[in-house]
Scaffold this motif. Sequence first.
Motif, PDB file in Angstrom:
ATOM      1  N   LYS A 141       0.840  -1.207   0.000  1.00 51.07           N
ATOM      2  CA  LYS A 141       0.000   0.000   0.000  1.00 51.07           C
ATOM      3  C   LYS A 141       0.878   1.261   0.000  1.00 51.07           C
ATOM      4  O   LYS A 141       0.519   2.267  -0.590  1.00 51.07           O
ATOM      5  CB  LYS A 141      -0.906  -0.013   1.223  1.00 51.07           C
ATOM      6  CG  LYS A 141      -2.207   0.740   1.019  1.00 51.07           C
ATOM      7  CD  LYS A 141      -3.015   0.835   2.290  1.00 51.07           C
ATOM      8  CE  LYS A 141      -3.616  -0.474   2.724  1.00 51.07           C
ATOM      9  NZ  LYS A 141      -4.625  -0.298   3.782  1.00 51.07           N
ATOM     10  N   GLU A 142       2.004   1.192   0.683  1.00 46.61           N
ATOM     11  CA  GLU A 142       2.952   2.318   0.708  1.00 46.61           C
ATOM     12  C   GLU A 142       4.060   2.121  -0.319  1.00 46.61           C
ATOM     13  O   GLU A 142       4.516   3.077  -0.931  1.00 46.61           O
ATOM     14  CB  GLU A 142       3.561   2.463   2.102  1.00 46.61           C
ATOM     15  CG  GLU A 142       2.559   2.947   3.129  1.00 46.61           C
ATOM     16  CD  GLU A 142       3.163   3.022   4.523  1.00 46.61           C
ATOM     17  OE1 GLU A 142       4.402   2.955   4.648  1.00 46.61           O
ATOM     18  OE2 GLU A 142       2.385   3.141   5.477  1.00 46.61           O
ATOM     19  N   ASP A 143       4.490   0.876  -0.511  1.00 49.64           N
ATOM     20  CA  ASP A 143       5.627   0.598  -1.388  1.00 49.64           C
ATOM     21  C   ASP A 143       5.351   0.901  -2.856  1.00 49.64           C
ATOM     22  O   ASP A 143       6.207   1.453  -3.547  1.00 49.64           O
ATOM     23  CB  ASP A 143       6.058  -0.873  -1.266  1.00 49.64           C
ATOM     24  CG  ASP A 143       6.584  -1.209   0.125  1.00 49.64           C
ATOM     25  OD1 ASP A 143       6.893  -0.271   0.887  1.00 49.64           O
ATOM     26  OD2 ASP A 143       6.686  -2.411   0.442  1.00 49.64           O
TER      27      ASP A 143
ATOM     28  N   CYS B 250       6.424   3.947  -7.776  1.00 51.93           N
ATOM     29  CA  CYS B 250       5.954   4.674  -8.967  1.00 51.93           C
ATOM     30  C   CYS B 250       6.554   6.075  -9.006  1.00 51.93           C
ATOM     31  O   CYS B 250       7.024   6.531 -10.051  1.00 51.93           O
ATOM     32  CB  CYS B 250       4.432   4.760  -8.981  1.00 51.93           C
ATOM     33  SG  CYS B 250       3.638   3.185  -9.361  1.00 51.93           S
ATOM     34  N   LYS B 251       6.547   6.735  -7.871  1.00 53.16           N
ATOM     35  CA  LYS B 251       7.091   8.096  -7.786  1.00 53.16           C
ATOM     36  C   LYS B 251       8.588   8.091  -8.126  1.00 53.16           C
ATOM     37  O   LYS B 251       9.071   8.931  -8.874  1.00 53.16           O
ATOM     38  CB  LYS B 251       6.864   8.636  -6.372  1.00 53.16           C
ATOM     39  CG  LYS B 251       6.997  10.124  -6.243  1.00 53.16           C
ATOM     40  CD  LYS B 251       6.567  10.565  -4.865  1.00 53.16           C
ATOM     41  CE  LYS B 251       6.292  12.052  -4.864  1.00 53.16           C
ATOM     42  NZ  LYS B 251       5.738  12.515  -3.611  1.00 53.16           N
ATOM     43  N   ARG B 252       9.298   7.110  -7.581  1.00 54.77           N
ATOM     44  CA  ARG B 252      10.749   7.010  -7.777  1.00 54.77           C
ATOM     45  C   ARG B 252      11.107   6.670  -9.222  1.00 54.77           C
ATOM     46  O   ARG B 252      12.121   7.132  -9.736  1.00 54.77           O
ATOM     47  CB  ARG B 252      11.297   5.951  -6.819  1.00 54.77           C
ATOM     48  CG  ARG B 252      12.799   5.944  -6.679  1.00 54.77           C
ATOM     49  CD  ARG B 252      13.287   5.049  -5.555  1.00 54.77           C
ATOM     50  NE  ARG B 252      12.975   3.649  -5.773  1.00 54.77           N
ATOM     51  CZ  ARG B 252      12.131   2.933  -5.041  1.00 54.77           C
ATOM     52  NH1 ARG B 252      11.489   3.472  -4.038  1.00 54.77           N
ATOM     53  NH2 ARG B 252      11.914   1.665  -5.307  1.00 54.77           N
ATOM     54  N   THR B 253      10.270   5.856  -9.886  1.00 55.68           N
ATOM     55  CA  THR B 253      10.602   5.389 -11.234  1.00 55.68           C
ATOM     56  C   THR B 253       9.931   6.202 -12.328  1.00 55.68           C
ATOM     57  O   THR B 253      10.210   5.989 -13.511  1.00 55.68           O
ATOM     58  CB  THR B 253      10.192   3.910 -11.406  1.00 55.68           C
ATOM     59  OG1 THR B 253       8.775   3.802 -11.184  1.00 55.68           O
ATOM     60  CG2 THR B 253      10.949   3.009 -10.452  1.00 55.68           C
ATOM     61  N   GLY B 254       9.007   7.097 -11.950  1.00 53.01           N
ATOM     62  CA  GLY B 254       8.329   7.920 -12.946  1.00 53.01           C
ATOM     63  C   GLY B 254       7.149   7.239 -13.612  1.00 53.01           C
ATOM     64  O   GLY B 254       6.567   7.778 -14.547  1.00 53.01           O
ATOM     65  N   ASN B 255       6.788   6.045 -13.150  1.00 55.50           N
ATOM     66  CA  ASN B 255       5.601   5.374 -13.680  1.00 55.50           C
ATOM     67  C   ASN B 255       4.364   5.956 -12.991  1.00 55.50           C
ATOM     68  O   ASN B 255       4.457   6.477 -11.883  1.00 55.50           O
ATOM     69  CB  ASN B 255       5.704   3.863 -13.465  1.00 55.50           C
ATOM     70  CG  ASN B 255       6.812   3.258 -14.307  1.00 55.50           C
ATOM     71  OD1 ASN B 255       6.735   3.221 -15.520  1.00 55.50           O
ATOM     72  ND2 ASN B 255       7.871   2.801 -13.657  1.00 55.50           N
ATOM     73  N   GLU B 256       3.215   5.859 -13.645  1.00 53.57           N
ATOM     74  CA  GLU B 256       2.008   6.504 -13.142  1.00 53.57           C
ATOM     75  C   GLU B 256       1.076   5.505 -12.458  1.00 53.57           C
ATOM     76  O   GLU B 256       0.644   4.534 -13.079  1.00 53.57           O
ATOM     77  CB  GLU B 256       1.274   7.162 -14.309  1.00 53.57           C
ATOM     78  CG  GLU B 256      -0.012   7.852 -13.891  1.00 53.57           C
ATOM     79  CD  GLU B 256      -0.833   8.350 -15.078  1.00 53.57           C
ATOM     80  OE1 GLU B 256      -1.877   8.947 -14.823  1.00 53.57           O
ATOM     81  OE2 GLU B 256      -0.439   8.129 -16.244  1.00 53.57           O
ATOM     82  N   LEU B 257       0.784   5.766 -11.197  1.00 49.24           N
ATOM     83  CA  LEU B 257      -0.203   4.964 -10.471  1.00 49.24           C
ATOM     84  C   LEU B 257      -1.575   5.522 -10.822  1.00 49.24           C
ATOM     85  O   LEU B 257      -1.922   6.631 -10.447  1.00 49.24           O
ATOM     86  CB  LEU B 257       0.042   5.041  -8.955  1.00 49.24           C
ATOM     87  CG  LEU B 257      -0.921   4.259  -8.079  1.00 49.24           C
ATOM     88  CD1 LEU B 257      -0.910   2.774  -8.416  1.00 49.24           C
ATOM     89  CD2 LEU B 257      -0.611   4.470  -6.613  1.00 49.24           C
ATOM     90  N   ILE B 258      -2.331   4.765 -11.606  1.00 48.54           N
ATOM     91  CA  ILE B 258      -3.630   5.225 -12.097  1.00 48.54           C
ATOM     92  C   ILE B 258      -4.714   4.974 -11.058  1.00 48.54           C
ATOM     93  O   ILE B 258      -5.604   5.793 -10.869  1.00 48.54           O
ATOM     94  CB  ILE B 258      -4.027   4.470 -13.395  1.00 48.54           C
ATOM     95  CG1 ILE B 258      -2.958   4.625 -14.456  1.00 48.54           C
ATOM     96  CG2 ILE B 258      -5.372   4.955 -13.906  1.00 48.54           C
ATOM     97  CD1 ILE B 258      -3.169   3.685 -15.620  1.00 48.54           C
ATOM     98  N   GLU B 259      -4.635   3.822 -10.413  1.00 50.74           N
ATOM     99  CA  GLU B 259      -5.724   3.408  -9.532  1.00 50.74           C
ATOM    100  C   GLU B 259      -5.191   2.479  -8.448  1.00 50.74           C
ATOM    101  O   GLU B 259      -4.282   1.689  -8.695  1.00 50.74           O
ATOM    102  CB  GLU B 259      -6.743   2.658 -10.394  1.00 50.74           C
ATOM    103  CG  GLU B 259      -8.068   2.381  -9.762  1.00 50.74           C
ATOM    104  CD  GLU B 259      -8.976   1.647 -10.747  1.00 50.74           C
ATOM    105  OE1 GLU B 259      -9.382   0.520 -10.421  1.00 50.74           O
ATOM    106  OE2 GLU B 259      -9.241   2.199 -11.836  1.00 50.74           O
ATOM    107  N   MET B 260      -5.777   2.594  -7.251  1.00 50.01           N
ATOM    108  CA  MET B 260      -5.421   1.688  -6.162  1.00 50.01           C
ATOM    109  C   MET B 260      -6.706   1.373  -5.417  1.00 50.01           C
ATOM    110  O   MET B 260      -7.479   2.273  -5.098  1.00 50.01           O
ATOM    111  CB  MET B 260      -4.422   2.372  -5.227  1.00 50.01           C
ATOM    112  CG  MET B 260      -3.991   1.509  -4.066  1.00 50.01           C
ATOM    113  SD  MET B 260      -2.584   2.228  -3.172  1.00 50.01           S
ATOM    114  CE  MET B 260      -3.414   3.042  -1.835  1.00 50.01           C
ATOM    115  N   SER B 261      -6.965   0.079  -5.166  1.00 46.11           N
ATOM    116  CA  SER B 261      -8.159  -0.295  -4.408  1.00 46.11           C
ATOM    117  C   SER B 261      -7.830  -1.457  -3.480  1.00 46.11           C
ATOM    118  O   SER B 261      -6.849  -2.168  -3.678  1.00 46.11           O
ATOM    119  CB  SER B 261      -9.300  -0.671  -5.359  1.00 46.11           C
ATOM    120  OG  SER B 261      -8.957  -1.797  -6.121  1.00 46.11           O
ATOM    121  N   GLU B 262      -8.670  -1.597  -2.470  1.00 42.30           N
ATOM    122  CA  GLU B 262      -8.486  -2.683  -1.499  1.00 42.30           C
ATOM    123  C   GLU B 262      -9.846  -3.308  -1.225  1.00 42.30           C
ATOM    124  O   GLU B 262     -10.814  -2.606  -0.980  1.00 42.30           O
ATOM    125  CB  GLU B 262      -7.897  -2.116  -0.204  1.00 42.30           C
ATOM    126  CG  GLU B 262      -7.647  -3.176   0.853  1.00 42.30           C
ATOM    127  CD  GLU B 262      -7.070  -2.603   2.143  1.00 42.30           C
ATOM    128  OE1 GLU B 262      -7.022  -3.351   3.119  1.00 42.30           O
ATOM    129  OE2 GLU B 262      -6.695  -1.418   2.175  1.00 42.30           O
TER     130      GLU B 262
END
Length: 72
Positions: A41-43, A48-60
């Motif tokens: 959830k944190e990792d 994504c922030k560190r590698t420049g990839n985009e986190l589009i969506e997160m769900s649980e």
Amino acid sequence: METLDARGLQCPMPIVELAKKMKELKEGEVLELIADDMGAKEDVPAWCKRTGNELIEMSEEGGVLRFKIRKK
């Protein structure tokens, strides 16, 4: 969309597998990561922030985390 099922893997393995899988994708493609390690959830957002990839969506739901990540 590709799917990476990392259920049953503990930190840092979901991120290790995510990094490996993302290398196979072309820019703009989306990967769905499924994990049950709550550390993800944190990792994942941090990765994504560190590698420049985009986190589009997160769900649980029911202890299962789902992330959609677009390769940059």
